[in-house]
Write an enzyme that holds these catalytic residues in place. Structure first.
Site, PDB file in Angstrom:
ATOM      1  N   GLU A 292       2.633   5.021  -3.958  1.00  0.00           N
ATOM      2  CA  GLU A 292       2.777   6.154  -5.129  1.00  0.00           C
ATOM      3  C   GLU A 292       3.954   6.787  -5.297  1.00  0.00           C
ATOM      4  O   GLU A 292       4.442   6.963  -6.346  1.00  0.00           O
ATOM      5  CB  GLU A 292       1.715   6.850  -5.154  1.00  0.00           C
ATOM      6  CG  GLU A 292       0.010   6.302  -4.989  1.00  0.00           C
ATOM      7  CD  GLU A 292      -0.123   5.311  -4.081  1.00  0.00           C
ATOM      8  OE1 GLU A 292       0.237   5.626  -3.044  1.00  0.00           O
ATOM      9  OE2 GLU A 292      -0.920   4.335  -4.474  1.00  0.00           O
TER      10      GLU A 292
ATOM     11  N   ASP B 245      -8.837   3.732  -2.641  1.00  0.00           N
ATOM     12  CA  ASP B 245      -9.921   4.300  -1.843  1.00  0.00           C
ATOM     13  C   ASP B 245     -10.944   4.696  -2.427  1.00  0.00           C
ATOM     14  O   ASP B 245     -11.230   5.820  -2.497  1.00  0.00           O
ATOM     15  CB  ASP B 245      -9.266   5.224  -0.523  1.00  0.00           C
ATOM     16  CG  ASP B 245      -8.180   4.514  -0.050  1.00  0.00           C
ATOM     17  OD1 ASP B 245      -7.863   3.377   0.061  1.00  0.00           O
ATOM     18  OD2 ASP B 245      -7.074   5.358   0.532  1.00  0.00           O
TER      19      ASP B 245
ATOM     20  N   ASP C 280       0.906  -1.335  -0.189  1.00  0.00           N
ATOM     21  CA  ASP C 280       0.000  -0.181  -0.079  1.00  0.00           C
ATOM     22  C   ASP C 280       0.686   1.185   0.134  1.00  0.00           C
ATOM     23  O   ASP C 280       2.154   1.175   0.164  1.00  0.00           O
ATOM     24  CB  ASP C 280      -0.920  -0.031   1.344  1.00  0.00           C
ATOM     25  CG  ASP C 280      -1.832   1.203   1.209  1.00  0.00           C
ATOM     26  OD1 ASP C 280      -2.318   1.570  -0.044  1.00  0.00           O
ATOM     27  OD2 ASP C 280      -2.472   1.317   2.341  1.00  0.00           O
TER      28      ASP C 280
HETATM   29  C1  GLC Z   1      -4.873   3.122   2.527  1.00  0.00           C
HETATM   30  C2  GLC Z   1      -5.359   2.090   1.502  1.00  0.00           C
HETATM   31  C3  GLC Z   1      -6.347   1.125   2.588  1.00  0.00           C
HETATM   32  C4  GLC Z   1      -5.824   1.061   3.688  1.00  0.00           C
HETATM   33  C5  GLC Z   1      -5.325   2.290   4.589  1.00  0.00           C
HETATM   34  C6  GLC Z   1      -4.765   1.971   5.841  1.00  0.00           C
HETATM   35  O1  GLC Z   1      -5.855   4.066   2.682  1.00  0.00           O
HETATM   36  O2  GLC Z   1      -5.678   2.331   0.488  1.00  0.00           O
HETATM   37  O3  GLC Z   1      -7.011   0.324   1.647  1.00  0.00           O
HETATM   38  O4  GLC Z   1      -6.768   0.359   4.638  1.00  0.00           O
HETATM   39  O5  GLC Z   1      -4.346   2.676   3.976  1.00  0.00           O
HETATM   40  O6  GLC Z   1      -3.708   1.028   5.743  1.00  0.00           O
END
Ligand code: GLC
Length: 800
Positions: A408, A483, A405
């Protein structure tokens, strides 16, 4: 029309006349009077690379996207010089290069223009950063359509839009918002039903304009690097995608369980809560294979640590979950907490693995754990180190998959939400700034994770998921769309994104089912599940801020809908796995937008809701509240309504009923759909028989395939798989099913249970491999129209 002089005035520079030409095997170089070199490489008869340099000088040739395994080789290459142009002829296309302007035009062998330069290559010098802003413009005939570009949450057909590729953490993004998390600079153009593709392999920020600025022009440009693009000729759109995917790489097969249903939330903790959720799935008999741990499993959000209060004995917990059929998947982030007591931090400092600013300080930024430094995943040594960090999680604790995650990379509370431009990267020995490495950073993180998980899972297969990705990431990882929000509009977006990702070489994608931000109504959740089970990656996830998102939080009716649709997915696992195998083997997109399914039918060019799942199942989600059905376009050919078994002719819009417990679903006539029994998780049951649903068709042969293997591990690579090719022929009073089997894997079951749908006659006689068998011996059930036959027949006749 803007003249060249006006453009030059605006700072654009153009190539001059061609002054020399040379050819070295598959490379043809044209040099102009003002120092531009165009190098055309013929990779295959229908795949060409166009690369432009200024100042007589190419950069070192390096790409993260291009796969070494891609097919190369052509059967024909003829280059000729004429008075005003050069022509390059391959077995599939002809390229004309204009001697005065260096403009190019590509034709098919019948002389139709496929793609032609408008101003062609031009550039602006960038004094601030050095190098050029490289630009390309092509003429766009009226009626040309455009598709592709990864995760853009906008209409499938990109005509009239200007889009940008710059990987961005876009929490709760909206329709038409751009850019999002991924950067896939590949598009498909189609004019007069002939398709081609362009992959602009440039990791700087890139832009694509599809007749937005000028009605008759499409253009693409980058803030640095080279004008370097690949051209793929179709004319079949699916072939454009398979050629692109072949060039940028195909995935390995995932373990079969990864195609099951996944449950996630930010966050399930402590252990007790995780177990409550998993037990409830079993109690309610909603199949589920994977449970996720989001950032709270860590100690203060430090990657590769465990919060021992919430998870005192992760190894035991993971083992207990596994005994109940659940695979545990954990999240990992690139930000490493600045903390001198933290071993990962200390090691990276010692080894000098963190990204640095231009003048030397570390790249410092805030993410979940507070102030962090970030590994430079574009450094091969860093990737190796990162891969090894997974030893404990995978090898000792037994986690089965890793979720990448914030890659980017995302940085909180700063303008631009990411690294500043001056950050330095290794870029595999081609040092550069973040301007060039930004879009590839996430893919290199996922790649390092993949290497680690693979190493420690071996001989089993790894499972990786990522949020950010650049072209080629499909070799290492699946992905999700980030998200999103629990709204009906986002259900529409999810449908578009999954189809677009499929056309962009990244089939293994899904959305956060139900929406990540905010909370869905039960109805919205049900409608989303009904779509989500037809996405290659199928996971419910939510921020958890606005209530729970397990199916049972929405009441009994939604539980029933969820069970029904997730169970259907589990029944269709052999079909889905075969689709995946076709994707892994040949790059065939798993989801087929209607335009890709039937580009010759112009009705499909602007359709975006309906898609074909694999080759033979047509799906159309319900995207509005209170719907009792909807109008949809059924592609040409004939189909069976999956639920009612009614036979329908395609090629027109129709109303299809769909109460809350159903969505429009059709099966192509002549299809043979394989099914397993419903299992609560992959491997729960011994498969005693393979069910084959045979949808009658009068006329032409129809081919269906079933690919099976050990469902995990790498034996399939050595030929230990079982591929069944069924061909169906339907006559008025007989059907013939021929089976051709390859591979050495022996499936567990001994028989097929065949069900006939739409059969226009009463079965009187059955012949297996030229021997008439008694209907009793094959358990003929007249009411259900089923028979049970040995699995390895080569020819089956069903006779009236
Ligand atoms: C980011 C991710 C999401 C995750 C969150 C906490 O927003 O896109 O999927 O649950 O971080 O880790």
């Amino acid at each position: 029309m803007i003249t060249n002089t006006e453009l030059e005035h605006k700072g654009n520079l153009f190539p001059g006349k061609i002054t020399s030409f040379s050819q070295h095997v598959d490379k043809i170089n044209f040099t102009t009077e003002n120092g531009v070199i165009l190098q055309i490489t013929v990779l295959r008869g229908s795949v060409l690379r166009f690369r432009y340099a200024t100042d007589y000088n190419f950069e070192k040739d390096f790409s993260y996207a291009i796969s070494e395994d891609g097919a190369r080789g052509y059967s024909k290459l003829e280059v000729e010089e004429h008075d005003s142009e050069y022509s390059i002829l391959t077995a599939r296309i002809k390229v004309i290069v204009n001697k005065q302007t260096l403009n190019i035009a590509i034709y098919d062998l019948e002389g139709n223009v496929i793609c032609k330069d408008d101003w062609g290559f031009h550039w602006e010098q960038s004094y601030e950063y050095g190098g050029n802003i490289v630009k390309m413009s092509k003429s766009a005939p009226q009626g040309e359509c455009y598709y592709g570009l990864g995760d853009k949450p906008t209409h499938l057909n990109l005509k009239g839009k200007r889009l940008e590729n710059w990987a961005t953490d876009q929490y709760a993004f909206g329709k038409d918002q751009d850019p999002l998390y991924k950067s896939v600079p590949f598009y498909i153009g189609m004019y007069e039903e002939k398709a081609y593709g362009i992959f602009f392999d440039n990791t700087f920020k890139t832009y694509f304009d599809f007749c937005h600025e000028r009605r008759n022009v499409t253009s693409f440009w980058a803030q640095g690097g080279e004008m370097n693009y690949y051209f793929f000729y179709g004319p079949n759109m699916q072939e454009v995608v398979t050629r692109y995917t072949d060039l940028t790489g195909k995935p390995e097969l995932p373990p079969l369980w990864a195609l099951g249903y996944h449950q996630c939330k930010w966050s399930y903790y402590p252990e007790q809560k995780v177990k409550e959720v998993t037990s409830k799935f079993r109690a309610l008999e909603i199949p589920c294979d994977a449970i996720y741990l989001d950032i709270d499993y860590m100690e203060g959000f430090r990657c590769f640590t465990w919060n021992k209060e919430y998870f005192p004995d992760p190894k035991r917990m993971v083992k207990e979950l596994a005994e109940d059929g659940f695979k545990t998947i954990v999240i990992i982030d690139p930000g490493i907490k600045i903390d001198d007591e933290y071993w990962v931090y200390k090691e990276a400092i010692e080894k000098d693995y963190f990204c640095k600013r231009a003048d030397g300080p570390y790249m410092r930024g805030k993410v979940w754990p507070g102030e962090c430094f970030f590994p430079d995943f574009t450094n091969p040594d860093v990737r190796e180190w990162w891969a090894d960090l997974f030893k404990e999680i995978i090898d000792e604790i037994g986690v089965k998959g890793v979720w990448n995650d914030m890659n980017e990379p995302a940085v909180m509370e700063v303008p631009g939400k990411t690294f500043p431009d001056d950050v330095r990267h290794n870029y595999d020995g081609n040092p550069c700034s973040h301007r060039k490495a930004h879009n590839i950073y996430g893919t290199q993180m996922a790649r390092a994770t993949y290497e680690g998980v693979k190493k420690f899972s071996y001989p089993k297969r790894p499972f990786i998921i990522t949020r950010s990705a650049y072209s080629g990431a499909q070799r290492y990882t699946s992905s999700w769309t980030g998200d999103n929000v629990a709204t009906w509009e986002h259900l529409w977006i999810a449908n578009i994104q999954a189809q677009r990702m499929s056309m962009s070489g990244m089939s293994f994608t899904g959305s956060d089912i139900g929406g990540f931000a905010e909370h869905p109504t039960g109805e919205l959740y049900a409608r989303w599940i009904q779509l989500g089970v037809f996405h290659p990656f199928c996971r419910t996830h939510s921020s958890g801020d606005h209530g729970n998102q397990e199916p049972w939080t929405f009441g009994d009716e939604v539980v029933d809908v969820t069970r029904k649709f997730v169970s259907l997915r589990y029944q269709l696992l052999p079909y889905l796995y075969t689709m995946f195998w076709e994707y892994a083997e040949d790059g065939i997109p798993m989801l087929k937008p209607l335009v890709l399914f039937d580009q010759e039918d112009c009705q499909t060019h602007y359709r975006a809701d309906e898609f074909v799942f694999g080759n033979q199942i047509l799906v159309c989600p319900i995207q509005e509240p209170n719907a009792k059905g909807r109008r949809m376009y059924i592609p040409r050919g004939s189909w069976y309504n999956y639920w009612t078994r009614e036979y329908v002719k395609g090629g027109m819009e129709q109303w299809v009923d769909a109460d809350l417990d159903t969505i429009p679903l059709f099966v192509k006539d002549g299809a043979i759909i394989p099914k397993y029994p419903v299992q609560q998780y992959v491997g729960e049951k011994k498969i005693e028989e393979l069910k084959l649903e045979v949808y009658y068709k009068l006329g032409n042969k129809e081919v269906s395939k079933v690919f099976e293997d050990a469902q995990d591990g790498y034996d399939y690579v050595k030929g230990r798989y079982c591929l069944r090719n069924f061909s169906f022929t339907g006559k008025e009073n007989e059907i013939i099913i021929q089976q051709h089997k390859t591979g050495t894997y022996v499936t567990e079951y001994e028989v097929f249970k065949i069900e006939f749908i739409g059969l226009p006659f009463v079965i009187k006689e059955v012949e297996i491999d030229n021997v008439i068998v008694s209907l009793d011996s094959i358990q003929f059930n007249k009411k259900e129209q089923t028979i049970v036959v040995p699995k390895d027949f080569t020819e089956l006749h069903i006779i009236a």
